[in-house]
Design an enzyme around this catalytic site. Structure first.
Site, PDB file in Angstrom:
ATOM      1  N   CYS A   9       0.807  -1.227   0.000  1.00 52.17           N
ATOM      2  CA  CYS A   9       0.000   0.000   0.000  1.00 52.17           C
ATOM      3  C   CYS A   9       0.837   1.273   0.000  1.00 52.17           C
ATOM      4  CB  CYS A   9      -0.941   0.013   1.200  1.00 52.17           C
ATOM      5  SG  CYS A   9      -0.108   0.008   2.814  1.00 52.17           S
ATOM      6  N   GLY A  11       3.799   1.710  -1.496  1.00 50.71           N
ATOM      7  CA  GLY A  11       4.592   1.869  -2.702  1.00 50.71           C
ATOM      8  C   GLY A  11       3.918   2.849  -3.646  1.00 50.71           C
ATOM      9  N   MET A  13       2.546   2.465  -6.673  1.00 50.73           N
ATOM     10  CA  MET A  13       1.274   2.014  -7.219  1.00 50.73           C
ATOM     11  C   MET A  13       0.226   1.872  -6.120  1.00 50.73           C
ATOM     12  SD  MET A  13       1.256   1.954 -10.416  1.00 50.73           S
ATOM     13  CE  MET A  13      -0.400   1.326 -10.337  1.00 50.73           C
ATOM     14  N   HIS A 143      12.103   1.726 -18.681  1.00 53.91           N
ATOM     15  CA  HIS A 143      11.465   2.044 -17.404  1.00 53.91           C
ATOM     16  C   HIS A 143      12.359   2.951 -16.570  1.00 53.91           C
ATOM     17  CE1 HIS A 143       8.857  -1.408 -18.412  1.00 53.91           C
ATOM     18  NE2 HIS A 143       7.991  -0.846 -17.594  1.00 53.91           N
ATOM     19  N   LYS A 147      13.341   0.669 -11.082  1.00 55.28           N
ATOM     20  CA  LYS A 147      12.735  -0.647 -11.333  1.00 55.28           C
ATOM     21  C   LYS A 147      13.764  -1.744 -11.081  1.00 55.28           C
ATOM     22  CE  LYS A 147       9.944  -3.212 -14.690  1.00 55.28           C
ATOM     23  NZ  LYS A 147       8.892  -3.473 -13.685  1.00 55.28           N
ATOM     24  N   GLY A 153       8.080  -7.365 -16.673  1.00 50.99           N
ATOM     25  CA  GLY A 153       7.039  -8.379 -16.797  1.00 50.99           C
ATOM     26  C   GLY A 153       6.188  -8.173 -18.033  1.00 50.99           C
ATOM     27  N   THR A 154       6.004  -6.905 -18.423  1.00 50.52           N
ATOM     28  CA  THR A 154       5.217  -6.603 -19.619  1.00 50.52           C
ATOM     29  C   THR A 154       5.931  -7.092 -20.873  1.00 50.52           C
ATOM     30  OG1 THR A 154       4.245  -4.668 -18.570  1.00 50.52           O
ATOM     31  CG2 THR A 154       4.148  -4.762 -20.969  1.00 50.52           C
TER      32      THR A 154
END
Length: 251
Positions: A9, A11, A13, A143, A147, A153-154
């Site tokens: 929570c 972070g 995002m 990115h 990171k 992952g994308t």
């Protein structure tokens, strides 16, 4: 009302999702999980997931691979569906997630945006035709410099969606500097760039003789991933056990 536990929570995002959920009439965050509790939230935050005793309908995860093992155990123990957005999972963790999906609903995706998942649909429709015509395939992802995992992952999700159409016959090449040799045909090259505050850029390149086709996706805000995760949580709440992805959410 859908009650959500936000895993990760505090972070970047997690905080974006926390703000956006405030505008959702049918959803609320009832608890947060984060190893660092240095932000004032509108819900209780537990630094140890095992101490969380708040009832919920679904978990949204945007944490890191090192937190996934305890998350899996927590969701299994509490029979909680989970939207799993963390990347960089080990093979053992991926198997564990698969086992979890036999007991609860799991939605796992390397990217939650509508745009990327639309790109995947396009790739599934054109990859075999272009590969059969001799086009080389390369993916370049960019990115921010914070990171942790590379490739993203994308990028791996994009490569997998292409390779599925090619009967998984293509190898992935992450670094060309270690070997001096001609590029083989059945290969998908994946390059990672890290710098500044780039949210997420992905270029898929089909390079043929005298022509090049490029499909690009640019993320200018983390809100696109947050909105995707929120919609995924709404979709997943109340679902039967199984493995889902964003194509299920998009219909």
């Amino acid at each position: 009302m859908i009650n959500v536990i936000m895993h990760g929570c505090n972070g970047r995002m997690g905080q974006v999702i926390s703000e956006l959920v405030k505008n959702e009439e049918d959803m609320q965050i009832v608890a947060g999980i984060d190893v660092v509790d240095n932000i004032q939230n509108d819900y209780p935050v537990f630094t140890d997931i095992d101490k969380c005793d708040v009832a919920a309908d679904v978990v949204i995860d945007f944490s890191s691979a090192k937190a996934i093992d305890k998350l899996i155990a927590f969701c299994e123990k509490n029979n909680l569906p989970v939207v799993l957005c963390s990347t960089g999972l080990s093979e053992e963790q991926i198997y564990a997630v698969s086992d979890l999906s036999k007991k609860v609903a799991v939605l796992r995706s390397g990217n939650m945006s509508l745009g990327i998942n639309t790109v995947i649909k396009v790739l599934k429709s054109i990859s075999k035709q272009l590969a059969d015509a001799g086009f080389d395939i390369e993916i370049v992802e960019k990115h921010h410099n914070q990171k942790l995992d590379a490739p993203s992952g994308t990028a791996l999700m994009l490569a997998d969606s292409i390779n599925e159409q090619l009967n998984c016959e293509y190898d992935y090449k992450y670094d060309r500097s270690s070997v001096r040799e001609k590029r083989p045909k059945k290969e998908i090259g994946i390059s990672a760039v890290r710098g500044g505050t780039i949210v997420g850029d992905h270029d898929i390149i089909f390079a043929g003789t005298d022509e090049v086709i490029e499909i690009k996706h640019r993320a200018y805000s983390r809100k696109i991933f947050a909105n995707g995760a929120i919609n995924a949580a709404k979709f997943l709440s109340g679902k039967e056990a199984g493995m889902y992805d964003m194509s299920d959410v998009l219909g």
